[in-house]
Scaffold this motif. Structure first.
Motif, PDB file in Angstrom:
ATOM      1  N   PHE A  64      30.696 -34.482 -47.310  1.00  0.00           N
ATOM      2  CA  PHE A  64      29.262 -34.265 -47.188  1.00  0.00           C
ATOM      3  C   PHE A  64      28.565 -35.534 -47.644  1.00  0.00           C
ATOM      4  CE2 PHE A  64      25.080 -32.843 -48.751  1.00  0.00           C
ATOM      5  CZ  PHE A  64      24.613 -32.245 -47.590  1.00  0.00           C
ATOM      6  N   TRP A  76      20.274 -24.617 -55.361  1.00  0.00           N
ATOM      7  CA  TRP A  76      19.149 -24.973 -54.494  1.00  0.00           C
ATOM      8  C   TRP A  76      18.329 -23.771 -54.057  1.00  0.00           C
ATOM      9  CZ3 TRP A  76      19.900 -29.303 -56.285  1.00  0.00           C
ATOM     10  CH2 TRP A  76      21.020 -30.092 -56.093  1.00  0.00           C
ATOM     11  N   ARG A  83      25.574 -25.488 -55.806  1.00  0.00           N
ATOM     12  CA  ARG A  83      25.916 -26.160 -54.559  1.00  0.00           C
ATOM     13  C   ARG A  83      25.852 -27.663 -54.783  1.00  0.00           C
ATOM     14  NH1 ARG A  83      23.872 -21.410 -53.180  1.00  0.00           N
ATOM     15  NH2 ARG A  83      24.847 -20.268 -51.490  1.00  0.00           N
ATOM     16  N   GLY A  85      25.118 -31.734 -53.372  1.00  0.00           N
ATOM     17  CA  GLY A  85      24.210 -32.543 -52.583  1.00  0.00           C
ATOM     18  C   GLY A  85      24.540 -33.995 -52.855  1.00  0.00           C
ATOM     19  N   ARG A  95      19.961 -35.155 -50.090  1.00  0.00           N
ATOM     20  CA  ARG A  95      20.484 -34.188 -49.109  1.00  0.00           C
ATOM     21  C   ARG A  95      21.097 -33.034 -49.882  1.00  0.00           C
ATOM     22  NH1 ARG A  95      24.444 -36.004 -45.039  1.00  0.00           N
ATOM     23  NH2 ARG A  95      23.857 -34.025 -44.132  1.00  0.00           N
ATOM     24  N   ARG A  97      23.197 -29.469 -49.672  1.00  0.00           N
ATOM     25  CA  ARG A  97      24.073 -28.673 -48.807  1.00  0.00           C
ATOM     26  C   ARG A  97      23.744 -27.192 -48.979  1.00  0.00           C
ATOM     27  NH1 ARG A  97      30.161 -27.095 -48.701  1.00  0.00           N
ATOM     28  NH2 ARG A  97      30.568 -27.245 -46.473  1.00  0.00           N
ATOM     29  N   GLY A  98      23.461 -26.523 -47.866  1.00  0.00           N
ATOM     30  CA  GLY A  98      23.216 -25.084 -47.857  1.00  0.00           C
ATOM     31  C   GLY A  98      21.960 -24.643 -48.569  1.00  0.00           C
ATOM     32  N   SER A 104      21.414 -23.627 -43.968  1.00  0.00           N
ATOM     33  CA  SER A 104      21.587 -24.969 -43.417  1.00  0.00           C
ATOM     34  C   SER A 104      21.243 -26.026 -44.464  1.00  0.00           C
ATOM     35  CB  SER A 104      20.725 -25.156 -42.167  1.00  0.00           C
ATOM     36  OG  SER A 104      19.356 -25.039 -42.496  1.00  0.00           O
ATOM     37  N   ASP A 105      21.601 -27.257 -44.172  1.00  0.00           N
ATOM     38  CA  ASP A 105      21.355 -28.374 -45.074  1.00  0.00           C
ATOM     39  C   ASP A 105      19.919 -28.857 -44.925  1.00  0.00           C
ATOM     40  OD1 ASP A 105      24.085 -28.129 -45.514  1.00  0.00           O
ATOM     41  OD2 ASP A 105      24.567 -29.730 -44.101  1.00  0.00           O
ATOM     42  N   THR A 106      19.375 -29.407 -46.005  1.00  0.00           N
ATOM     43  CA  THR A 106      18.031 -29.970 -45.953  1.00  0.00           C
ATOM     44  C   THR A 106      18.040 -31.367 -46.574  1.00  0.00           C
ATOM     45  OG1 THR A 106      17.392 -28.985 -48.060  1.00  0.00           O
ATOM     46  CG2 THR A 106      16.904 -27.722 -46.083  1.00  0.00           C
ATOM     47  N   SER A 107      17.060 -32.163 -46.225  1.00  0.00           N
ATOM     48  CA  SER A 107      16.905 -33.516 -46.760  1.00  0.00           C
ATOM     49  C   SER A 107      15.451 -33.736 -47.140  1.00  0.00           C
ATOM     50  CB  SER A 107      17.298 -34.569 -45.720  1.00  0.00           C
ATOM     51  OG  SER A 107      18.640 -34.473 -45.379  1.00  0.00           O
TER      52      SER A 107
END
Length: 136
Positions: A64, A76, A83, A85, A95, A97-98, A104-107
């Motif tokens: 990741f 998160w 989780r 990131g 970023r 993860r989850g 879904s992933d976010t940034s």
């Protein structure tokens, strides 16, 4: 080599990883109510997370982020599970993860360049990003 001290004073020691440039992590990856170790290899953007405190292979291994990213951890979405990131220094991009409600992933771009930190800054049960800028 991990050396983990328990509340009763006992110590669990074990090897995880191949002794390379791995960065140590800890988190409640499985929502069991206790934290277990993990590792991140910044050269390959690979995470290795244990499901329990023992010697042996990682419970889960995955990539990741990108090479050179800095690992971060947090809850998160507030569900009690840690989780992973990453933080990318170029553009100060985090970023997660989850992290989105659908998993879904976010940034998000946030702050100046510096050392990334995460925490529940407001008592909401959800972790968020922060930046420590040396000298300021």
């Amino acid at each position: 080599m991990f050396h983990l001290r328990h509340h009763d004073g006992t110590v669990t020691s074990f090897m995880l990883g191949d002794g390379g440039n791995w960065k140590p992590l800890a988190g409640c990856w499985t929502h069991k109510g206790y934290e277990t170790p993990g590792l991140f290899d910044p050269g390959t953007a690979t995470f290795r997370l244990l499901n329990s405190v023992h010697d042996g292979d990682a419970g889960i291994t995955f990539r990741f982020g990108d090479r050179g990213d800095t690992p971060i951890t947090g809850d998160w979405n507030g569900d009690g599970t840690t989780r992973v990131g990453v933080h990318r220094a170029a553009g100060s991009v985090f970023r997660f993860r989850g992290a989105a409600p659908d998993g879904s992933d976010t940034s998000v771009a946030y702050g100046d360049s510096g050392f990334p930190v995460t925490g529940d800054w407001s008592g909401s049960g959800r972790s968020a990003q922060g930046i420590v800028v040396p000298g300021r």
